[in-house]
Design a protein around this motif. Structure first.
Motif, PDB file in Angstrom:
ATOM      1  N   GLN A  57       0.828  -1.215   0.000  1.00  0.00           N
ATOM      2  CA  GLN A  57       0.000   0.000   0.000  1.00  0.00           C
ATOM      3  C   GLN A  57       0.857   1.257   0.000  1.00  0.00           C
ATOM      4  N   ASP A  58       1.942   1.240   0.756  1.00  0.00           N
ATOM      5  CA  ASP A  58       2.829   2.402   0.807  1.00  0.00           C
ATOM      6  C   ASP A  58       3.404   2.734  -0.567  1.00  0.00           C
ATOM      7  N   MET A  59       3.663   1.699  -1.381  1.00  0.00           N
ATOM      8  CA  MET A  59       4.218   1.921  -2.719  1.00  0.00           C
ATOM      9  C   MET A  59       3.286   2.744  -3.595  1.00  0.00           C
ATOM     10  N   VAL A  60       1.991   2.609  -3.363  1.00  0.00           N
ATOM     11  CA  VAL A  60       1.020   3.255  -4.251  1.00  0.00           C
ATOM     12  C   VAL A  60       0.163   4.297  -3.535  1.00  0.00           C
ATOM     13  N   ARG A  61       0.525   4.622  -2.308  1.00  0.00           N
ATOM     14  CA  ARG A  61      -0.293   5.496  -1.472  1.00  0.00           C
ATOM     15  C   ARG A  61      -0.524   6.873  -2.100  1.00  0.00           C
ATOM     16  N   ARG A  62       0.451   7.415  -2.788  1.00  0.00           N
ATOM     17  CA  ARG A  62       0.312   8.758  -3.378  1.00  0.00           C
ATOM     18  C   ARG A  62      -0.349   8.706  -4.759  1.00  0.00           C
ATOM     19  N   SER A  63      -1.127   7.706  -4.959  1.00  0.00           N
ATOM     20  CA  SER A  63      -1.761   7.499  -6.248  1.00  0.00           C
ATOM     21  C   SER A  63      -2.931   8.454  -6.454  1.00  0.00           C
ATOM     22  N   SER A  64      -3.245   8.681  -7.699  1.00  0.00           N
ATOM     23  CA  SER A  64      -4.411   9.495  -8.030  1.00  0.00           C
ATOM     24  C   SER A  64      -5.673   8.636  -8.148  1.00  0.00           C
ATOM     25  N   VAL A  65      -5.533   7.326  -7.968  1.00  0.00           N
ATOM     26  CA  VAL A  65      -6.679   6.416  -8.064  1.00  0.00           C
ATOM     27  C   VAL A  65      -6.957   5.769  -6.709  1.00  0.00           C
ATOM     28  N   ARG A  66      -8.183   5.287  -6.553  1.00  0.00           N
ATOM     29  CA  ARG A  66      -8.556   4.583  -5.320  1.00  0.00           C
ATOM     30  C   ARG A  66      -7.816   3.244  -5.268  1.00  0.00           C
ATOM     31  N   ILE A  67      -7.336   2.918  -4.069  1.00  0.00           N
ATOM     32  CA  ILE A  67      -6.606   1.664  -3.849  1.00  0.00           C
ATOM     33  C   ILE A  67      -7.408   0.804  -2.879  1.00  0.00           C
ATOM     34  N   ALA A  68      -7.541  -0.464  -3.196  1.00  0.00           N
ATOM     35  CA  ALA A  68      -8.171  -1.421  -2.289  1.00  0.00           C
ATOM     36  C   ALA A  68      -7.256  -2.627  -2.167  1.00  0.00           C
ATOM     37  N   VAL A  69      -7.174  -3.180  -0.956  1.00  0.00           N
ATOM     38  CA  VAL A  69      -6.355  -4.372  -0.713  1.00  0.00           C
ATOM     39  C   VAL A  69      -7.280  -5.475  -0.242  1.00  0.00           C
ATOM     40  N   ARG A  70      -7.167  -6.615  -0.888  1.00  0.00           N
ATOM     41  CA  ARG A  70      -7.966  -7.776  -0.513  1.00  0.00           C
ATOM     42  C   ARG A  70      -7.044  -8.959  -0.280  1.00  0.00           C
ATOM     43  N   GLN A  71      -7.256  -9.655   0.827  1.00  0.00           N
ATOM     44  CA  GLN A  71      -6.557 -10.915   1.047  1.00  0.00           C
ATOM     45  C   GLN A  71      -7.628 -11.995   1.064  1.00  0.00           C
ATOM     46  N   GLU A  72      -7.605 -12.810   0.048  1.00  0.00           N
ATOM     47  CA  GLU A  72      -8.624 -13.831  -0.147  1.00  0.00           C
ATOM     48  C   GLU A  72      -8.094 -15.185   0.320  1.00  0.00           C
ATOM     49  N   HIS A  73      -8.871 -15.874   1.136  1.00  0.00           N
ATOM     50  CA  HIS A  73      -8.522 -17.220   1.607  1.00  0.00           C
ATOM     51  C   HIS A  73      -9.304 -18.238   0.793  1.00  0.00           C
ATOM     52  N   THR A  74      -8.651 -19.329   0.427  1.00  0.00           N
ATOM     53  CA  THR A  74      -9.309 -20.322  -0.404  1.00  0.00           C
ATOM     54  C   THR A  74      -8.690 -21.700  -0.220  1.00  0.00           C
ATOM     55  N   ASP A  75      -9.470 -22.680  -0.551  1.00  0.00           N
ATOM     56  CA  ASP A  75      -8.968 -24.053  -0.707  1.00  0.00           C
ATOM     57  C   ASP A  75      -8.906 -24.379  -2.191  1.00  0.00           C
ATOM     58  N   ASP A  76      -9.394 -23.450  -3.018  1.00  0.00           N
ATOM     59  CA  ASP A  76      -9.461 -23.640  -4.461  1.00  0.00           C
ATOM     60  C   ASP A  76      -8.184 -23.177  -5.133  1.00  0.00           C
ATOM     61  N   ASP A  77      -8.224 -23.189  -6.429  1.00  0.00           N
ATOM     62  CA  ASP A  77      -7.109 -22.759  -7.256  1.00  0.00           C
ATOM     63  C   ASP A  77      -6.959 -21.243  -7.191  1.00  0.00           C
ATOM     64  N   VAL A  78      -5.738 -20.763  -7.106  1.00  0.00           N
ATOM     65  CA  VAL A  78      -5.457 -19.328  -7.054  1.00  0.00           C
ATOM     66  C   VAL A  78      -6.025 -18.620  -8.278  1.00  0.00           C
ATOM     67  N   SER A  79      -5.894 -19.228  -9.441  1.00  0.00           N
ATOM     68  CA  SER A  79      -6.400 -18.592 -10.659  1.00  0.00           C
ATOM     69  C   SER A  79      -7.917 -18.412 -10.601  1.00  0.00           C
ATOM     70  N   ASP A  80      -8.643 -19.365 -10.020  1.00  0.00           N
ATOM     71  CA  ASP A  80     -10.097 -19.230  -9.901  1.00  0.00           C
ATOM     72  C   ASP A  80     -10.467 -18.031  -9.037  1.00  0.00           C
ATOM     73  N   VAL A  81      -9.714 -17.822  -7.963  1.00  0.00           N
ATOM     74  CA  VAL A  81      -9.988 -16.694  -7.067  1.00  0.00           C
ATOM     75  C   VAL A  81      -9.719 -15.377  -7.781  1.00  0.00           C
ATOM     76  N   LEU A  82      -8.612 -15.287  -8.501  1.00  0.00           N
ATOM     77  CA  LEU A  82      -8.298 -14.044  -9.215  1.00  0.00           C
ATOM     78  C   LEU A  82      -9.332 -13.733 -10.293  1.00  0.00           C
ATOM     79  N   VAL A  83      -9.787 -14.750 -11.007  1.00  0.00           N
ATOM     80  CA  VAL A  83     -10.821 -14.543 -12.022  1.00  0.00           C
ATOM     81  C   VAL A  83     -12.114 -14.068 -11.360  1.00  0.00           C
ATOM     82  N   GLN A  84     -12.439 -14.627 -10.220  1.00  0.00           N
ATOM     83  CA  GLN A  84     -13.642 -14.205  -9.497  1.00  0.00           C
ATOM     84  C   GLN A  84     -13.556 -12.731  -9.090  1.00  0.00           C
ATOM     85  N   VAL A  85     -12.384 -12.302  -8.611  1.00  0.00           N
ATOM     86  CA  VAL A  85     -12.205 -10.894  -8.227  1.00  0.00           C
ATOM     87  C   VAL A  85     -12.326  -9.996  -9.452  1.00  0.00           C
TER      88      VAL A  85
END
Length: 127
Positions: A57-85
């Motif tokens: 977050q600190d790397m992009v804090r001075r951004s001109s765009v809104r920043i959101a951080v999500r930590q997603e927990h899963t038992d599924d495939d990582v790619s499935d979670v990213l596609v869902q997001v």
């Protein structure tokens, strides 16, 4: 339009974050930083702790765009979670990094990247 970045706390992950940040600013954002934690995998260097997420977050804090951080927990495939997001956020771009430590890695993409390239409803930028 939204940009989603699959973030891991490694040099490759931070490079992907930088590229995603540039794209989000160019496109008008927002930037959604996503770290996927596999619940069935114990200690994993791809699982970001609170300090690593704060550093991202600190790397992009001075951004001109809104920043959101999500930590997603899963038992599924990582790619499935990213596609869902990507779908949930209506993102037009997904940014991911690839490892380049081994000679062969430069010639082959990992299974997660291959799945993302074939199943993401958005464009995919591989850093």
């Amino acid at each position: 339009m939204a940009v989603v970045v699959g973030f891991i706390p490694t040099p490759v992950g931070f490079a992907a974050l930088e590229a995603a940040h540039r794209e989000a600013e160019r496109r008008g954002g927002p930037l959604i930083i996503v770290n996927v934690v596999r619940d069935d995998v114990g200690e994993d260097p791809r699982h970001a702790d609170a300090g690593q997420l704060e550093r991202a977050q600190d790397m992009v804090r001075r951004s001109s765009v809104r920043i959101a951080v999500r930590q997603e927990h899963t038992d599924d495939d990582v790619s499935d979670v990213l596609v869902q997001v990507v779908e949930e956020e209506g993102a037009e771009l997904l940014v991911v990094g690839i490892r380049r430590e081994r000679d062969m890695a430069r010639h082959l993409l990992g299974i997660t990247i291959q799945k993302l390239l074939t199943s993401s409803p958005s464009d995919v930028l591989v850093v």
